[in-house]
Design an enzyme around this catalytic site. Structure first.
Site, PDB file in Angstrom:
ATOM      1  N   HIS A 108       0.853  -1.189   0.000  1.00  0.00           N
ATOM      2  CA  HIS A 108       0.000   0.000   0.000  1.00  0.00           C
ATOM      3  C   HIS A 108       0.887   1.236   0.000  1.00  0.00           C
ATOM      4  O   HIS A 108       1.960   1.244   0.614  1.00  0.00           O
ATOM      5  CB  HIS A 108      -0.883   0.009   1.253  1.00  0.00           C
ATOM      6  CG  HIS A 108      -1.387   1.375   1.626  1.00  0.00           C
ATOM      7  ND1 HIS A 108      -0.792   2.131   2.619  1.00  0.00           N
ATOM      8  CD2 HIS A 108      -2.404   2.122   1.129  1.00  0.00           C
ATOM      9  CE1 HIS A 108      -1.443   3.292   2.727  1.00  0.00           C
ATOM     10  NE2 HIS A 108      -2.418   3.311   1.840  1.00  0.00           N
ATOM     11  N   HIS A 177      -7.948  -4.256  18.008  1.00  0.00           N
ATOM     12  CA  HIS A 177      -8.867  -5.327  18.414  1.00  0.00           C
ATOM     13  C   HIS A 177      -8.252  -6.710  18.229  1.00  0.00           C
ATOM     14  O   HIS A 177      -8.742  -7.687  18.790  1.00  0.00           O
ATOM     15  CB  HIS A 177     -10.191  -5.208  17.655  1.00  0.00           C
ATOM     16  CG  HIS A 177     -10.071  -5.395  16.174  1.00  0.00           C
ATOM     17  ND1 HIS A 177      -9.569  -4.429  15.345  1.00  0.00           N
ATOM     18  CD2 HIS A 177     -10.374  -6.449  15.380  1.00  0.00           C
ATOM     19  CE1 HIS A 177      -9.587  -4.859  14.093  1.00  0.00           C
ATOM     20  NE2 HIS A 177     -10.069  -6.093  14.086  1.00  0.00           N
ATOM     21  N   GLY A 261     -17.243  10.987  -1.094  1.00  0.00           N
ATOM     22  CA  GLY A 261     -16.359  10.559  -2.172  1.00  0.00           C
ATOM     23  C   GLY A 261     -16.942   9.393  -2.953  1.00  0.00           C
ATOM     24  O   GLY A 261     -17.963   8.809  -2.589  1.00  0.00           O
ATOM     25  N   ARG A 262     -16.241   9.021  -4.009  1.00  0.00           N
ATOM     26  CA  ARG A 262     -16.726   7.949  -4.876  1.00  0.00           C
ATOM     27  C   ARG A 262     -16.424   6.599  -4.222  1.00  0.00           C
ATOM     28  O   ARG A 262     -15.265   6.208  -4.084  1.00  0.00           O
ATOM     29  CB  ARG A 262     -16.044   8.051  -6.242  1.00  0.00           C
ATOM     30  CG  ARG A 262     -16.533   7.047  -7.270  1.00  0.00           C
ATOM     31  CD  ARG A 262     -15.949   7.391  -8.628  1.00  0.00           C
ATOM     32  NE  ARG A 262     -16.455   6.500  -9.652  1.00  0.00           N
ATOM     33  CZ  ARG A 262     -15.828   5.405 -10.068  1.00  0.00           C
ATOM     34  NH1 ARG A 262     -14.664   5.059  -9.500  1.00  0.00           N
ATOM     35  NH2 ARG A 262     -16.333   4.646 -11.023  1.00  0.00           N
TER      36      ARG A 262
END
Length: 302
Positions: A108, A177, A261-262
């Site tokens: 990423h 978590h 947003g899209r």
């Protein structure tokens, strides 16, 4: 403080998207990316480029967006009340790459610029971004190379920069978590403006441009590795952690959804296939256990 040049930021980001798409398409050797340009009703738009079921990459999404509006969402003003009542512009390139082969890590990267303006007041602006690596079956030489590339990227900007942003990455990409990190980290920075515009822009550019230098050699080394159903099954299970982080914690995802947003572009980071399994534990002494015991631990890799 040096003058803000929004056009310079946008020109760089568009070129960065082009460069990364070109290199990943070349590494994949398949049909390449499909482009989808879009407009945002409230202001702005972008271009999404997606590769689906390539030869190497099961899915790869590289998105450029430039959105603007008259008011900011709650996610932006909750911790920055001084932004209330300001118009804003936000632009960036964000990408997530999910390979077919479990021996190739998911990666990423994101680089972005934000500015909020109000008549009669100085603009509030900052840069942010970084890159991180999420292996399924990790190799120490790959992880060290990834972090050494990050360290060299930061070196011209100060001796303390890599350590600071490496630690921030470790802390940010952490699933509280689950009590475990998402992967082996990299760099993460946000709210960067104290260097002035020109140096801050130069750092954002350095981080954005070094992502492909860090990732592509790892892909080339691992993309032809043999694997079977066991490795694929573990890859799909671990992808579940990626989904959990992006939907629960990721600032970019929350900002995008709250600003209208899209959705297709915001959620293109999701893997195409994923599994969850109740209370699964790796077999002691296995390669899967090694990921947890050796690599999903804070460590100075560089």
């Amino acid at each position: 403080m040096s003058k803000v040049d929004i056009d310079a930021v946008k020109t760089y980001l568009l070129k960065l998207q082009d460069d990364i798409c070109e290199q990943l398409a070349e590494e994949d050797g398949g049909k390449g990316f499909v482009e989808d340009s879009w407009q945002r009703e409230q202001g702005g738009g972008g271009r999404s480029r997606v590769m689906a079921d390539g030869k190497v990459f099961e899915s790869a999404g590289i998105n450029f967006s430039h959105v603007f509006g008259g008011t900011l969402p709650a996610s932006a003003t909750a911790h920055r009340p001084e932004l209330a009542g300001r118009s804003f512009q936000a632009m960036g390139v964000s990408l997530v790459i999910h390979p077919h082969n479990p021996y190739v890590p998911t990666s990423h990267a994101n680089v972005r610029f934000f500015i909020a303006e109000k008549e009669g007041a100085d603009p509030v602006w900052w840069f942010g971004g970084g890159f991180d690596l999420t292996p399924y079956y990790a190799f120490e030489e790959d992880v060290r190379y990834w972090h050494e590339t990050a360290r060299q990227t930061c070196a011209p900007f100060g001796v303390e920069v890599y350590a600071r942003y490496k630690q921030w990455c470790d802390e940010y990409f952490y699933l509280r978590h689950r009590n475990e990190p998402r992967g082996v980290g990299g760099l993460f920075f946000d709210d960067l403006n104290e260097w002035g515009f020109e140096k801050s822009l130069a750092f954002m550019q350095a981080v954005g441009s070094s992502y492909i230098d860090a990732y592509r050699p790892i892909v080339a080394r691992r993309k032809d590795s043999d694997y079977g159903e066991r490795e694929r099954d573990f890859q799909l299970y671990r992808r579940g952690r990626y989904v959990e982080f992006n939907l629960v914690y990721d600032r970019g995802t929350l900002f995008g959804l709250q600003t209208g947003g899209r959705t297709e572009s915001i959620l293109m980071s999701m893997p195409p296939l994923v599994k969850w399994r109740y209370n699964w534990q790796p077999e002691p002494g296995s390669a899967e256990a090694e990921l947890y015991e050796k690599y999903l631990q804070p460590r100075d890799w560089a």
